[in-house]
Structures are given as C-alpha cells and as structure tokens.
Design a protein around this motif. Sequence first.
Motif, mmCIF file in Angstrom:
data_model
loop_
_atom_site.group_PDB
_atom_site.id
_atom_site.type_symbol
_atom_site.label_atom_id
_atom_site.label_comp_id
_atom_site.label_asym_id
_atom_site.label_seq_id
_atom_site.Cartn_x
_atom_site.Cartn_y
_atom_site.Cartn_z
ATOM 1 N N ARG A 40 1.033 -1.458 -0.157
ATOM 2 C CA ARG A 40 0.135 0.124 0.069
ATOM 3 C C ARG A 40 0.866 1.438 0.009
ATOM 4 N NH1 ARG A 40 -3.605 -1.872 5.058
ATOM 5 N NH2 ARG A 40 -5.250 -3.109 3.860
ATOM 6 N N LEU A 41 1.828 1.212 0.863
ATOM 7 C CA LEU A 41 2.708 2.585 0.948
ATOM 8 C C LEU A 41 3.330 2.558 -0.568
ATOM 9 C CD1 LEU A 41 3.964 4.671 2.754
ATOM 10 C CD2 LEU A 41 5.389 3.015 3.610
ATOM 11 N N THR A 42 3.737 1.626 -1.107
ATOM 12 C CA THR A 42 4.513 1.576 -2.656
ATOM 13 C C THR A 42 3.437 2.685 -3.338
ATOM 14 O OG1 THR A 42 5.760 -0.337 -2.150
ATOM 15 C CG2 THR A 42 5.550 0.323 -4.406
ATOM 16 N N LEU A 43 2.187 2.132 -3.313
ATOM 17 C CA LEU A 43 1.106 2.927 -4.299
ATOM 18 C C LEU A 43 1.282 4.213 -3.781
ATOM 19 C CD1 LEU A 43 -1.011 2.760 -6.303
ATOM 20 C CD2 LEU A 43 -2.568 2.173 -4.662
ATOM 21 N N GLU A 44 1.157 4.652 -2.707
ATOM 22 C CA GLU A 44 1.099 6.156 -2.295
ATOM 23 C C GLU A 44 2.381 6.701 -2.729
ATOM 24 O OE1 GLU A 44 -0.952 6.966 1.612
ATOM 25 O OE2 GLU A 44 0.046 5.110 2.101
ATOM 26 N N ALA A 165 0.909 -5.825 -5.527
ATOM 27 C CA ALA A 165 2.230 -6.016 -6.197
ATOM 28 C C ALA A 165 2.150 -5.908 -7.650
ATOM 29 C CB ALA A 165 2.806 -7.001 -5.849
ATOM 30 N N ARG A 166 1.147 -6.550 -8.026
ATOM 31 C CA ARG A 166 0.783 -6.426 -9.458
ATOM 32 C C ARG A 166 0.503 -5.206 -10.328
ATOM 33 N NH1 ARG A 166 -3.873 -7.876 -12.297
ATOM 34 N NH2 ARG A 166 -4.779 -8.362 -10.156
ATOM 35 N N HIS A 167 -0.208 -4.502 -9.403
ATOM 36 C CA HIS A 167 -0.650 -3.108 -9.804
ATOM 37 C C HIS A 167 0.532 -2.044 -9.578
ATOM 38 C CE1 HIS A 167 -4.517 -4.225 -11.440
ATOM 39 N NE2 HIS A 167 -5.034 -4.383 -10.332
ATOM 40 N N ASN A 168 1.241 -2.280 -8.742
ATOM 41 C CA ASN A 168 2.417 -1.526 -8.384
ATOM 42 C C ASN A 168 3.577 -1.402 -9.698
ATOM 43 O OD1 ASN A 168 1.824 -0.028 -5.946
ATOM 44 N ND2 ASN A 168 2.462 -1.767 -4.740
ATOM 45 N N GLY A 169 3.522 -2.787 -10.107
ATOM 46 C CA GLY A 169 4.244 -2.698 -11.362
ATOM 47 C C GLY A 169 3.673 -1.892 -12.571
ATOM 48 N N HIS A 170 2.315 -1.796 -12.453
ATOM 49 C CA HIS A 170 1.695 -0.837 -13.496
ATOM 50 C C HIS A 170 2.072 0.499 -13.077
ATOM 51 C CE1 HIS A 170 -1.266 -4.334 -13.890
ATOM 52 N NE2 HIS A 170 -0.543 -4.391 -14.947
ATOM 53 N N ALA A 171 2.012 0.759 -11.729
ATOM 54 C CA ALA A 171 2.331 2.145 -11.119
ATOM 55 C C ALA A 171 3.728 2.681 -11.496
ATOM 56 C CB ALA A 171 1.934 2.309 -9.746
ATOM 57 N N ASP A 172 4.705 1.717 -11.525
ATOM 58 C CA ASP A 172 6.054 1.887 -11.871
ATOM 59 C C ASP A 172 6.081 2.694 -13.282
ATOM 60 O OD1 ASP A 172 7.639 1.456 -9.662
ATOM 61 O OD2 ASP A 172 7.763 -0.742 -10.325
ATOM 62 N N LEU A 173 5.468 1.952 -14.311
ATOM 63 C CA LEU A 173 5.712 2.251 -15.571
ATOM 64 C C LEU A 173 4.583 3.559 -15.641
ATOM 65 C CD1 LEU A 173 4.996 -1.227 -17.291
ATOM 66 C CD2 LEU A 173 7.095 -0.013 -17.225
ATOM 67 N N ARG A 175 4.286 6.055 -13.558
ATOM 68 C CA ARG A 175 5.047 7.174 -12.915
ATOM 69 C C ARG A 175 5.960 7.356 -13.708
ATOM 70 N NH1 ARG A 175 5.220 10.159 -8.010
ATOM 71 N NH2 ARG A 175 6.603 11.803 -8.555
ATOM 72 N N GLU A 176 6.866 6.455 -14.466
ATOM 73 C CA GLU A 176 7.968 6.931 -15.393
ATOM 74 C C GLU A 176 7.471 7.688 -16.649
ATOM 75 O OE1 GLU A 176 11.687 4.740 -17.133
ATOM 76 O OE2 GLU A 176 10.217 3.386 -16.638
ATOM 77 N N ARG A 177 6.320 7.189 -17.056
ATOM 78 C CA ARG A 177 5.827 8.089 -18.264
ATOM 79 C C ARG A 177 5.558 9.364 -18.010
ATOM 80 N NH1 ARG A 177 0.961 9.118 -20.822
ATOM 81 N NH2 ARG A 177 0.969 8.961 -23.224
ATOM 82 N N ILE A 178 4.975 9.473 -16.899
ATOM 83 C CA ILE A 178 4.773 11.010 -16.114
ATOM 84 C C ILE A 178 6.048 12.030 -16.050
ATOM 85 C CG2 ILE A 178 3.656 12.484 -14.267
ATOM 86 C CD1 ILE A 178 1.741 9.786 -14.034
ATOM 87 N N ASP A 179 6.887 11.394 -15.261
ATOM 88 C CA ASP A 179 8.011 12.321 -14.946
ATOM 89 C C ASP A 179 9.560 11.830 -14.789
ATOM 90 O OD1 ASP A 179 8.091 11.102 -12.444
ATOM 91 O OD2 ASP A 179 7.577 12.402 -11.292
ATOM 92 N N GLY A 180 9.556 10.498 -15.532
ATOM 93 C CA GLY A 180 10.788 9.807 -15.468
ATOM 94 C C GLY A 180 11.207 9.135 -14.469
ATOM 95 N N ARG A 181 10.366 9.290 -13.129
ATOM 96 C CA ARG A 181 10.821 8.649 -12.097
ATOM 97 C C ARG A 181 10.679 6.987 -11.666
ATOM 98 N NH1 ARG A 181 9.558 12.166 -6.820
ATOM 99 N NH2 ARG A 181 11.063 10.893 -5.979
ATOM 100 N N VAL A 182 11.733 6.461 -11.476
ATOM 101 C CA VAL A 182 11.390 5.038 -11.371
ATOM 102 C C VAL A 182 11.966 4.465 -9.943
ATOM 103 C CG1 VAL A 182 11.829 4.764 -13.934
ATOM 104 C CG2 VAL A 182 13.857 4.282 -12.250
ATOM 105 N N GLY A 183 11.686 3.290 -9.716
ATOM 106 C CA GLY A 183 12.139 2.654 -8.708
ATOM 107 C C GLY A 183 11.600 2.018 -7.645
ATOM 108 N N GLN A 184 12.325 1.957 -6.781
ATOM 109 C CA GLN A 184 12.028 1.067 -5.224
ATOM 110 C C GLN A 184 10.794 0.548 -5.129
ATOM 111 O OE1 GLN A 184 13.275 4.467 -5.930
ATOM 112 N NE2 GLN A 184 14.205 4.857 -3.854
#
Length: 184
Positions: A40-44, A165-173, A175-184
């Motif tokens: 949950r914290l990862t999504l936030e 976890a599955r949707h946080n993988g989507h969230a990674d992509l 977010r990267e599309r929005i401002d280039g930030r990736v990660g943890q």
Amino acid sequence: MSELNKRADLFLEPGSDPRMNGPRLGDERATLREFLRLQRLTLEIKCEGLSAGELACRSVEPSTMSLLGLVRHMAEVERIWFRRRLSGLDAPPLFCTPQEPDAEFDGAVADPEVVAHAWRVWREETAFTDDFVARTPSLDATFEIDRHGRMSLREVLVHMIEEYARHNGHADLLRERIDGRVGQ
C-alpha cells in the motif's frame, strides 16, 4: 553518459525509504500485515507529488489505466473482499456498476475533488481491512466466497498482497511515463 544509457531518477534517496522501518521478525500474521502495508505504501509513494492531471494521465491507448484509476481500483478491491465477501456487509460498490463495470478507471479524471475522494475512500477501506484482520482470531478462519468457494483469511491476505504488487508494477511504468521517476 548518452541519453539512451541515462538512469532515470529514483523516488527515494537511499536510507530514506519509509518502507524499511516495519517489523522484520514477526509471526505469520505480522508478516502478512507488514507485506500488505508495504505494498500500500508503495502505491502511495508512486503517486506522491503529482497533480490531479498527472494522476489521471492514462498509460497508452486504448488503456484507461492511470495512477488515480489504480487508487480507485484498489479501494474497490479492498471493499469487495473485506466488507462484502468476508464481513458479509451490504456495501455497494464505490465506483463500478453493472452499466459501468470499469468506472474506477473511466471515472479517474483530472479533478482535485475526484482525487481527494479516491484517497479518502481508499484510506477508509484500508482501515476497515486492517481492523477486520486484527479482530479475526485466526488466519485459518474461513469464509464462503461466492464463485471462489471457501477461502481462509490467510489466502485472501496473500491475494491482496499479490493484487497490490501486480498493480504497483503498472504504477512504476505509469509514473516513469509522467516524470521519468522509477524505482524502489
């Protein structure tokens, strides 16, 4: 370093990750609760610092997926599993209807009130889940779940961790599309 080899900005500085301060040597219940908290914290974290427009930014056509849609979707998922299925409460869906089965994503529009509502109901649903898990005497407690048959609380918690976890993988992509930030 060439632009093609440039590493995108990470979300958090090493040592400042708020996900690193939870219990590490707990029993099974504490471990499952902690892994759910971390997801949950990862999504936030993936949504932090973004405007309503950025949160509503869609991935790629024809997809309607957005970070805001994921927040709304996860509120709906927690509600369905813990209020409706496990608690047996008459809790109508937050966003989806038979006429609009994808409303959690379709209705994720760039409006600050829509964003505030999404976070409010997500927090309400996660709090309900946490309370339900704390009050249930055993992870072995079972529930009759419509098309799924009998399921234990343990199995539902693992499913919730997997869903985040599955949707946080989507969230990674996203977010990267929005401002280039990736990660943890």
